[in-house]
Every structure is written in structure tokens, then in C-alpha cells.
Design an enzyme around this catalytic site. Structure first.
Site, mmCIF file in Angstrom:
data_model
loop_
_atom_site.group_PDB
_atom_site.id
_atom_site.type_symbol
_atom_site.label_atom_id
_atom_site.label_comp_id
_atom_site.label_asym_id
_atom_site.label_seq_id
_atom_site.Cartn_x
_atom_site.Cartn_y
_atom_site.Cartn_z
ATOM 1 N N ARG A 1 1.119 -1.299 -0.064
ATOM 2 C CA ARG A 1 -0.007 0.325 0.223
ATOM 3 C C ARG A 1 1.029 1.769 0.091
ATOM 4 O O ARG A 1 0.572 2.045 -0.946
ATOM 5 C CB ARG A 1 -1.113 -0.058 1.236
ATOM 6 C CG ARG A 1 -1.375 1.138 1.605
ATOM 7 C CD ARG A 1 -3.198 0.863 2.124
ATOM 8 N NE ARG A 1 -2.769 0.307 3.859
ATOM 9 C CZ ARG A 1 -2.368 1.056 4.814
ATOM 10 N NH1 ARG A 1 -1.246 1.540 4.116
ATOM 11 N NH2 ARG A 1 -2.441 -0.428 5.308
ATOM 12 N N ASP B 1 -7.580 20.311 -12.996
ATOM 13 C CA ASP B 1 -7.696 18.911 -14.002
ATOM 14 C C ASP B 1 -7.249 19.078 -14.942
ATOM 15 O O ASP B 1 -7.660 19.839 -15.886
ATOM 16 C CB ASP B 1 -8.378 18.612 -13.417
ATOM 17 C CG ASP B 1 -9.338 17.288 -13.271
ATOM 18 O OD1 ASP B 1 -8.588 16.064 -15.107
ATOM 19 O OD2 ASP B 1 -10.733 16.596 -13.093
HETATM 20 C C1 LIG Z 1 -12.631 11.173 -16.425
HETATM 21 C C2 LIG Z 1 -12.995 12.255 -15.026
HETATM 22 C C3 LIG Z 1 -12.875 11.869 -13.883
HETATM 23 C C4 LIG Z 1 -12.972 11.084 -12.985
HETATM 24 O O1 LIG Z 1 -11.616 10.114 -13.716
HETATM 25 P P1 LIG Z 1 -11.190 8.920 -13.247
HETATM 26 O O2 LIG Z 1 -10.015 8.147 -13.382
HETATM 27 O O3 LIG Z 1 -13.129 8.297 -13.879
HETATM 28 O O4 LIG Z 1 -11.908 8.512 -11.524
HETATM 29 C C5 LIG Z 1 -12.210 13.701 -13.240
HETATM 30 N N1 LIG Z 1 -11.882 13.964 -14.670
HETATM 31 C C6 LIG Z 1 -11.800 14.309 -15.541
HETATM 32 C C7 LIG Z 1 -11.885 15.751 -16.828
HETATM 33 C C8 LIG Z 1 -12.308 13.641 -16.403
HETATM 34 O O5 LIG Z 1 -12.486 13.252 -17.801
#
Ligand SMILES: *Cc1c(COP(=O)(O)O)cnc(C)c1O
Length: 381
Positions: free
Chosen positions: A46, A170
Site C-alpha cells: 500500500r 484537472d
Molecule cells: C473521467 C474524469 C475524471 C474522473 O476520473 P476516473 O478515472 O473516472 O475516476 C475526472 N476529471 C475529468 C476531467 C474526467 O474526464
């Protein structure tokens, strides 16, 4: 080292025990110690796993960070970032982020006394008005989904710094090939590696990359304490996907540009949303902060009826009707009933997300075949 070399070599060493050129999948939960506390840097999986460590080193290099920390999904990565906050802290985010990110902030962290505000980030005034003495984090997603709006990363991170607030980008939709937010002043960058980094629609994974050693230490502590870690096989698949990231994303961008132009000139297509088009309201910012304009294109059809949208969605053969994005194969989706169904209709319409909006994730196929597929599907209406 240039990007196209980093994807293949950064953080990757041949396995010292065998010379295997590919990072082995260390499918183990524990490691034998020579004496109590005397080990080779690995105690329990982990906390640390060599396959994951190789991926973390590689991602650190791709985003020009100091450390990268991997998780079992993009949302698990985001969850770890939000755990840097405490009750009473507030978040300011752009108002058209990924639905799952919105859900995590509001439905989960809202319960623990962390309040989130959602604003249009093209207006500096709206952003500054929503920042108060409790604001701890500014969350930026760019390009956004499915409207493909672009947020000016440098401008927003500068405001965050001035106010003493953490900034996080993000970077899922751009991938590190197209933009590196840490170089533009962000404190944290995160990816759903499920998308472009993995690139082959075969794994769910997430990663956080930071520059400051303090943030790295806090996030490592959270990773180990909470435990949402990815398995070694998944880390291997992401490492393997990354080796062709620059080739795949460039091809998707090239295809997307041609498809956006094709759609723009099609009589049955109304609006086309693609940051690479000069008509896109954020085209200039996109040009400044991204290397190219990405592989996502959204469009609305003339008349705006749900029935016509369904005809197009069911009429393609190469474009598969599915959620997700960023894989080698092209996908077609209907945000109103799929990815964004949980958002109330009036909120959807306010940002232009109509019932007839169609979203494309452009893959790396031959673009002539993709255009022919769309042409046929559009002729159904
Ligand atoms: C898909 C996505 C997520 C979430 O990611 P997962 O791997 O599905 O948990 C977060 N932000 C954006 C912009 C995404 O396209």
C-alpha cells in the site's frame, strides 16, 4: 530531455535483477526484510510498489513536478487532494467541471463542512468575489467537458497565489503533452489517467503531481493512510500507454481539427465547439497555453431535436456510443443523457448543453473514414 523522449525513458530503468527492459509487474503485497527494519526501501505494497514507483517517476517528469502520487482512479486522486482541506474551508471551481468532480465536492465533502462555489472563470470579478478568508483551494478544469471552454491557467493561478490559496488543475482533457499547469503557476495538477495517459480504454487510474515538497509529503501521507492505491498491473498498463502519448494525442488533434472543419461546413450542423476554431470564444487563450487544441469536439444539430440527435448517435459505425474519452478508438456520446444526466436541465441549458448536443472523442483512426462515418450518420436526419 524533450517530451517525446521523456515518455519512453524518464524514470524507467531496466530491471536490475534480470535486465528486463519493461518495468516488471511487481504483483506482491509485502517484501522480505533482512532483519527487523532492514529492507530495500519497500515494506508493504500500500505504501510503495516498484511498478507504481516507476510510473510516479515518469509522471513527475512529464508534468515537470517534484513528485507524483498514483491512485486507483481519477476521482480517488481528487479525493486525496480534497483531504488536504478541513471543515470550514471553501473551494472555488469553474462551473462546468466533470460531473463526478462536482458530485465529490458537493455530495461528499459538503457533508463534512467543506463548501464549494462554482463560477464562470472568464470573469476575474466573479472569481474574486467568490474568494473569502475561508477559501483554501481553487479548482480549475480546462478544457471543460463537454462545452470545451478554456480557463486561463496563468491568470487564475496568479490570483490564487496573491490570495494565498492553493490552485489545482484537472489536466485530463489536455494531457501533459498539450499543457503543463505546474509551469504556469499551479500548485497541483491531476489526471484521470483512465483517459489519454492510459489511452487504450483498458484501465481506470488517477495521478496527482506537485512541485512543493510539503504538498508531496502531505499527499503521500494521505495516499498511505487512506489507501486508494492502484494495483501494479494497472500501473504497468498506464506506463505502457504513456510510451505513445505524444503520437496518439497529436494524431487525435490533427483528426479533430479536420472533423471540426467538416462539421462547421455541414448544413445539418448548427454550432461546433472546438478550441482550435477561430470562432471559439477562448481560441486565443487556448493558443497561448496549449501546444495544440485537443481531440474532443462537441456539436449541436440544426433544429435541436432529441430525436434527430438520437438518429446521429445510433447512425455511426466507427464512432462507438460510449462514455469516457482519450482512447485510440473514436467515441460518440450524448452528454444530456449520459455523462451529464445528473445535472438539472436548466443548469445544463444555461451553459449551452442542449438535448441535441453531441460529443466526440476523436481517436487515431484514418480521418477520412471518421468523416465518412459522420457524414452517413448526419444524412439520417
Ligand atoms: C473521467 C474524469 C475524471 C474522473 O476520473 P476516473 O478515472 O473516472 O475516476 C475526472 N476529471 C475529468 C476531467 C474526467 O474526464
Amino acid at each position: 530531455m524533450k517530451f517525446g523522449t521523456k515518455v519512453i525513458h524518464a524514470g524507467i530503468e531496466p530491471d536490475p535483477s534480470t535486465g528486463a527492459i519493461m518495468t516488471p509487474i511487481f504483483q506482491t503485497s509485502t517484501y522480505v526484510q533482512d532483519a527487523p527494519g532492514k529492507h530495500k526501501g519497500y515494506e508493504y505494497a500500500r505504501t510503495k510498489n516498484p511498478t507504481r514507483s516507476a510510473l510516479e517517476k515518469n509522471m513527475t517528469a512529464l508534468e515537470n513536478g517534484r513528485d507524483a502520487i498514483c491512485f486507483g482512479s481519477g476521482l480517488a486522486a481528487m479525493d486525496a487532494i480534497l483531504k488536504l482541506l478541513k471543515p470550514g474551508d471553501e473551494i472555488v471551481s469553474n462551473n462546468d467541471i466533470y460531473g463526478g468532480s462536482y458530485r465529490l465536492m458537493t455530495n461528499i465533502y459538503g457533508k463534512f463542512g467543506i463548501k464549494s462555489h462554482f463560477v464562470g472563470m472568464n470573469s476575474t470579478k466573479d472569481l474574486e468575489d467568490s474568494i473569502n478568508e475561508n477559501t483554501r483551494l481553487i479548482w480549475i478544469e480546462t478544457p471543460t467537458n463537454p462545452m470545451l471552454n478554456i480557463v486561463d491557467i496563468r491568470k487564475i493561478c496568479k490570483i490564487a497565489r496573491k490570495k494565498g490559496v492553493l490552485s489545482c488543475v484537472d489536466n485530463t482533457f489536455a494531457s501533459p503533452y498539450l499543457q503543463n499547469p505546474l509551469d504556469m503557476g499551479a500548485d497541483i495538477v491531476t489526471h484521470s489517467a483512465t483517459k489519454y495517459l492510459g489511452g487504450h480504454s483498458d484501465v481506470v487510474h488517477g495521478v496527482v503531481i506537485v512541485k512543493s515538497p510539503e504538498l508531496a509529503e502531505q499527499l503521500r501521507f494521505i495516499q498511505n493512510a487512506v489507501g486508494g492505491v492502484p494495483g501494479p498491473q494497472d500501473c504497468f498498463l498506464i506506463l505502457r500507454g504513456i510510451k505513445t502519448l505524444h503520437l496518439r494525442v497529436q494524431r487525435s488533434c490533427d483528426n479533430a481539427k479536420k472533423i471540426a472543419k467538416f462539421l462547421q461546413s455541414h448544413p445539418k450542423v448548427d454550432k461546433v465547439y472546438y478550441p482550435g476554431l477561430r470562432s471559439h470564444p477562448n481560441h486565443k487563450i487556448a493558443k497561448r497555453q496549449m501546444k495544440d487544441f485537443g481531440g474532443m469536439v462537441s456539436f449541436d444539430i440544426v433544429g435541436g431535436s432529441l430525436r434527430d440527435a438520437h438518429k446521429v448517435l445510433k447512425g455511426t459505425h466507427l464512432f462507438a456510443l460510449a462514455e469516457s474519452l482519450g482512447g485510440v478508438e473514436s467515441l460518440i456520446g450524448h452528454p444530456a443523457s449520459m455523462t451529464h444526466a445528473s445535472i438539472p436541465k436548466k443548469d445544463r441549458l444555461r451553459v449551452g448543453l442542449t438535448d441535441s448536443l453531441i460529443r466526440l472523442s476523436i481517436g487515431v483512426e484514418d480521418v477520412d473514414d471518421l468523416i465518412e462515418d459522420l457524414e452517413k450518420a448526419l444524412s439520417n436526419i
